[in-house]
Each structure stands twice: as structure tokens, then as C-alpha cells.
Design an enzyme around this catalytic site. Sequence first.
Site, PDB file in Angstrom:
ATOM      1  N   LYS A  41      -6.167 -13.842   8.284  1.00 17.15           N
ATOM      2  CA  LYS A  41      -6.157 -12.610   7.479  1.00 17.15           C
ATOM      3  C   LYS A  41      -4.992 -12.680   6.499  1.00 17.15           C
ATOM      4  O   LYS A  41      -3.843 -12.823   6.889  1.00 17.15           O
ATOM      5  CB  LYS A  41      -6.000 -11.370   8.362  1.00 17.15           C
ATOM      6  N   ASP A  68      -7.447  -8.858   3.200  1.00 19.28           N
ATOM      7  CA  ASP A  68      -7.161  -7.459   3.536  1.00 19.28           C
ATOM      8  C   ASP A  68      -6.503  -6.803   2.320  1.00 19.28           C
ATOM      9  O   ASP A  68      -5.299  -6.576   2.292  1.00 19.28           O
ATOM     10  CB  ASP A  68      -6.242  -7.424   4.767  1.00 19.28           C
ATOM     11  N   LYS A  70      -7.682  -3.890   0.855  1.00 18.27           N
ATOM     12  CA  LYS A  70      -7.860  -2.418   0.921  1.00 18.27           C
ATOM     13  C   LYS A  70      -8.143  -1.820  -0.456  1.00 18.27           C
ATOM     14  O   LYS A  70      -7.417  -0.965  -0.960  1.00 18.27           O
ATOM     15  CB  LYS A  70      -6.643  -1.753   1.570  1.00 18.27           C
ATOM     16  N   ASP A  73     -10.865   2.193  -5.848  1.00 18.33           N
ATOM     17  CA  ASP A  73     -10.804   2.429  -7.293  1.00 18.33           C
ATOM     18  C   ASP A  73     -12.174   2.979  -7.713  1.00 18.33           C
ATOM     19  O   ASP A  73     -13.004   3.276  -6.851  1.00 18.33           O
ATOM     20  CB  ASP A  73     -10.458   1.110  -8.016  1.00 18.33           C
ATOM     21  N   THR A 130      -3.521   3.905  10.214  1.00 11.77           N
ATOM     22  CA  THR A 130      -2.838   4.316  11.450  1.00 11.77           C
ATOM     23  C   THR A 130      -1.435   4.852  11.163  1.00 11.77           C
ATOM     24  O   THR A 130      -0.803   5.410  12.043  1.00 11.77           O
ATOM     25  CB  THR A 130      -2.775   3.155  12.464  1.00 11.77           C
ATOM     26  N   ARG A 221       2.410 -10.745  14.513  1.00 15.79           N
ATOM     27  CA  ARG A 221       3.722 -11.137  15.048  1.00 15.79           C
ATOM     28  C   ARG A 221       3.732 -11.778  16.427  1.00 15.79           C
ATOM     29  O   ARG A 221       4.533 -12.691  16.645  1.00 15.79           O
ATOM     30  CB  ARG A 221       4.668  -9.922  14.992  1.00 15.79           C
TER      31      ARG A 221
HETATM   32  O1  C5P Z   1       2.082  -8.212  13.556  1.00 17.17           O
HETATM   33  P1  C5P Z   1       0.923  -7.380  14.019  1.00 17.17           P
HETATM   34  O2  C5P Z   1       0.137  -8.026  15.142  1.00 17.17           O
HETATM   35  O3  C5P Z   1       1.309  -5.957  14.315  1.00 17.17           O
HETATM   36  O4  C5P Z   1      -0.034  -7.385  12.750  1.00 17.17           O
HETATM   37  C1  C5P Z   1      -1.133  -6.583  12.631  1.00 17.17           C
HETATM   38  C2  C5P Z   1      -1.810  -6.820  11.320  1.00 17.17           C
HETATM   39  O5  C5P Z   1      -2.859  -5.879  11.195  1.00 17.17           O
HETATM   40  C3  C5P Z   1      -0.926  -6.619  10.085  1.00 17.17           C
HETATM   41  O6  C5P Z   1      -1.365  -7.534   9.074  1.00 17.17           O
HETATM   42  C4  C5P Z   1      -1.195  -5.201   9.677  1.00 17.17           C
HETATM   43  O7  C5P Z   1      -1.054  -4.988   8.291  1.00 17.17           O
HETATM   44  C5  C5P Z   1      -2.654  -5.039  10.072  1.00 17.17           C
HETATM   45  N1  C5P Z   1      -3.084  -3.672  10.337  1.00 17.17           N
HETATM   46  C6  C5P Z   1      -2.508  -2.846  11.283  1.00 17.17           C
HETATM   47  N2  C5P Z   1      -2.975  -1.575  11.483  1.00 17.17           N
HETATM   48  C7  C5P Z   1      -3.994  -1.125  10.785  1.00 17.17           C
HETATM   49  C8  C5P Z   1      -4.600  -1.944   9.847  1.00 17.17           C
HETATM   50  C9  C5P Z   1      -4.121  -3.231   9.648  1.00 17.17           C
HETATM   51  O8  C5P Z   1      -1.577  -3.240  11.945  1.00 17.17           O
HETATM   52  N3  C5P Z   1      -4.463   0.094  11.021  1.00 17.17           N
END
Ligand code: C5P
Length: 249
Positions: A41, A68, A70, A73, A130, A221
Amino acid sequence: MDRSLSPLGARERLIFALDVADLEEARGLASSLAGAVGMLKVGLELYCAHGPEVASLARSNGLELFLDLKLHDIPETVARAVERVAGLGARYLTVHASGGRAMLREAERRAQAARSSGALLELVAVTVLTSLDGDDLASLGVDRVPAEHAVALAELAWGEGVRAFVCSAAEVALLRSKLGPEATLLTPGIRPAGATVGDQKRVSTPESAIRAGADRLVVGRPIRDALDRAAAARAIVASIEDALEGGRR
Ligand code: C5P
């Protein structure tokens, strides 16, 4: 749905969030995880820094690409962007469901046209970010609670032909019950038991997200910051496999 019939294997269900800005670092991460995850992603940071070149990160490692971006427009602008993304070979592209019916319809129409010419592209609707809570929605003039608003936006996108959605593990079961087995649910906020939570507030283990009905998990992460990234990814895949096995028993 009898989820045991789903053709997706455990590794294909793991999407790695390539959340870095540096292209060389991204290349290193992508190649070291090529055999351990199913999809990459790429978000706004890496895309804004390096543009369509990011598609080669996935392609050269035999992985699918999830952009991703998003998008939100006017319909024609989004639809034209969808065509460009289809040409990059991406499998998934996010659009905001709050862009409205006409935007969703036009974007989905272009994605379908691209698929009929051999592209892979599927649109993924983002419902309520979120990072927004009930007070934020109220300040935007929305008088529904976030879960209700997420369902309403998902149903709006569904009505225009969109079949994939991003949702937190907390909403998976609700969206699955409203949208049924045909929906593809992609779930971020995943933390293996004992992992650092970071800025995520509502997290779920891989097992419980899959058991709740998620199709694919987005993990950043916990893999990116692990000492042995491939091992961290393989451990998550093993957890997904356990949850799928549990569902089959
Ligand atoms: O590092 P982590 O596992 O928290 O990454 C989650 C990924 O999912 C990030 O790229 C974040 O931008 C994305 N994301 C999220 N919550 C959402 C939509 C996307 O954490 N509601």
C-alpha cells in the site's frame, strides 16, 4: 459467507503499508518483503514524493499495488484520475465515499471500463476517517454517530457499484452484516498481541480482525519497525492462517 471458500491465501491477505518518503528505502523494504506479504500500500507521502514511479516497487517484486490516494473531487476529475491509476497497474485505489453519488458512479464506471480492457483496478471506498469522532461529524453538520454514518456512506458507495471498503476492525462485523459476503473489507489498525500501538486508538489482532470478517489486513509499523521485517510479516501471515483454519473447523 462460507469464508473457507474464499480463494485468498493467508499471505495474499496481508497488505504492507509502505509508509516511508524515501524511494530507496521503499525499494529496500519492498524487496525484503516480497515473499512475505501479498500487496504493497502506497499512501500520499510516497506518492507525492515520487509519483507513478511507485508502481514499479510493486511490479518489480511481483506484488500487487494498493494506491491509497483517498480521492475526493468533482466527478470528472476523479474519473480521469481513476483512468490514470488503472494504467499504472494498481489493484486498489481509495476514494472518499463522501464525494457523493455522481463522483462514485463516474469513478466506478471508469474502473469497470478499465477492467474490461484488462486492468485490475478496484475502487475502495473510505467511509468515516478513524481520526473523526462524533463531535467532528457534528461540526461538519452530520448528526449520525460514526458507525451509522460509516454504514450510510458504505451503502451509498455500494449503490454505485463499489464493492471494497476500508474499515476498522471495530466496524468489520457491522459492515459485513449490512453488505454481505460480496463486499471486500480491508482493515488497518492491526497490532499483533504485545506490539506497540502507536497513534492507533482502536486496534485489533490479526486473528480477531479475520474472525470478525476482514478480507485483508493493512499493516505498517509492526512490520516496518521490526528488527526482522520478513519474520514479523510471516508471523502475521501465520496468525491469519490460524484464524482461517479456526473458521474452517
Ligand atoms: O503503521 P500502521 O499499521 O498503523 O499503518 C496503518 C496504515 O493504514 C497506514 O498507512 C494508515 O494511513 C492506514 N489507515 C489507517 N486507518 C484508517 C485508514 C488507513 O491506519 N482508517
